[in-house]
Enzyme design. Sequence first.
Site, PDB file in Angstrom:
ATOM      1  N   GLU A   1       0.911 -18.138  40.983  1.00  0.00           N
ATOM      2  CA  GLU A   1       1.666 -19.178  40.289  1.00  0.00           C
ATOM      3  C   GLU A   1       1.516 -20.504  41.035  1.00  0.00           C
ATOM      4  O   GLU A   1       1.446 -20.536  42.263  1.00  0.00           O
ATOM      5  CB  GLU A   1       3.139 -18.773  40.239  1.00  0.00           C
ATOM      6  CG  GLU A   1       4.055 -19.779  39.551  1.00  0.00           C
ATOM      7  CD  GLU A   1       5.515 -19.364  39.579  1.00  0.00           C
ATOM      8  OE1 GLU A   1       6.254 -19.747  38.662  1.00  0.00           O
ATOM      9  OE2 GLU A   1       5.918 -18.662  40.533  1.00  0.00           O
TER      10      GLU A   1
ATOM     11  N   LYS B   1       5.254 -19.580  31.018  1.00  0.00           N
ATOM     12  CA  LYS B   1       6.298 -18.738  31.621  1.00  0.00           C
ATOM     13  C   LYS B   1       7.569 -18.769  30.771  1.00  0.00           C
ATOM     14  O   LYS B   1       8.090 -19.846  30.448  1.00  0.00           O
ATOM     15  CB  LYS B   1       6.590 -19.242  33.033  1.00  0.00           C
ATOM     16  CG  LYS B   1       7.594 -18.424  33.821  1.00  0.00           C
ATOM     17  CD  LYS B   1       7.717 -19.005  35.224  1.00  0.00           C
ATOM     18  CE  LYS B   1       8.699 -18.236  36.084  1.00  0.00           C
ATOM     19  NZ  LYS B   1       8.797 -18.822  37.445  1.00  0.00           N
TER      20      LYS B   1
ATOM     21  N   CYS C   1       5.672 -14.585  37.645  1.00  0.00           N
ATOM     22  CA  CYS C   1       6.735 -14.569  38.659  1.00  0.00           C
ATOM     23  C   CYS C   1       8.073 -13.990  38.179  1.00  0.00           C
ATOM     24  O   CYS C   1       8.210 -12.781  38.041  1.00  0.00           O
ATOM     25  CB  CYS C   1       6.904 -15.976  39.230  1.00  0.00           C
ATOM     26  SG  CYS C   1       7.726 -16.005  40.849  1.00  0.00           S
TER      27      CYS C   1
END
Length: 289
Positions: free
Chosen positions: A45, A119, A160
Amino acid sequence: MSETSFIAGLVQLRSGQTVAANIDETSKLIREAAGKGAHYVQTPEMTSLLVRDRERLMNLVTDEEHDAALIAFRALAKELGIYLHIGSLAVRFADERERVANRGFLIQPDGDIAARYDKIHMFDVDLDKGESWRESRTYQPGEVAITTDLPWGRLGMTICYDLRFSALYRALAEGGASFLAVPAAFTQQTGEAHWHVLLRARAIETGSFVFAAAQAGKHEDGRETFGHSLIVDPWGKVLAEAGTETGVVTARIEPHLSAEARKRIPVLQNGRRFAIAASEPVHLHEVGK
């Protein structure tokens, strides 16, 4: 899809606040992974820029067309002839001035972008020792889960904090993904507590391989990330693990092991929809009857 085995490589970084320096370091490690035979290479990330100060970040990010890192990595994927998964970059929207996307890219061996993923889950938390994060102030959350096909099977893309939301991974597996990508910048505090168990759980509960490239160490902006990039097989076995320094880890992936794990314990088939109902309250005079 072909069942031929392949080598997956993870690049572990300690990205800083200078895009050009991050591109150089990342490119060197991608080349190293390809030199070790990796056909699919993943970076963490925020590969090209890890900046905690919101104002500075917003002054540095640009749109996809002009993003120097994306341009460089597309050219590198083409040069090396690999599938290059850039875990995420901060990318400016054309019509959004206040927030940017935390966006992952799967780049094909011809340099074209095969898939993009924004995300979904924002890391808005207050941890111990005064550590606090509010990603939603800077990033616009995605709304669509993404799968994309590799020559060896289907890849589910996440980033993440998504890791903590198991329903996302089941949905990706039900959508045909046998590989789950979790590029991350897990904090030292949360990584030490939960990183290994969560990644192994996502692999076991879906019968999937998990590829998780991580940021590692003390960064220029003061944050500390956990590292320990992992490749996990569908039975929960760790095939490769990095430590806390930058570098590359690789593992040979046998795609048929996903189907075998799902056959042995068919959780995707056996899952059932159900309702939730509150039980009737217990009155004090009934206790003990």
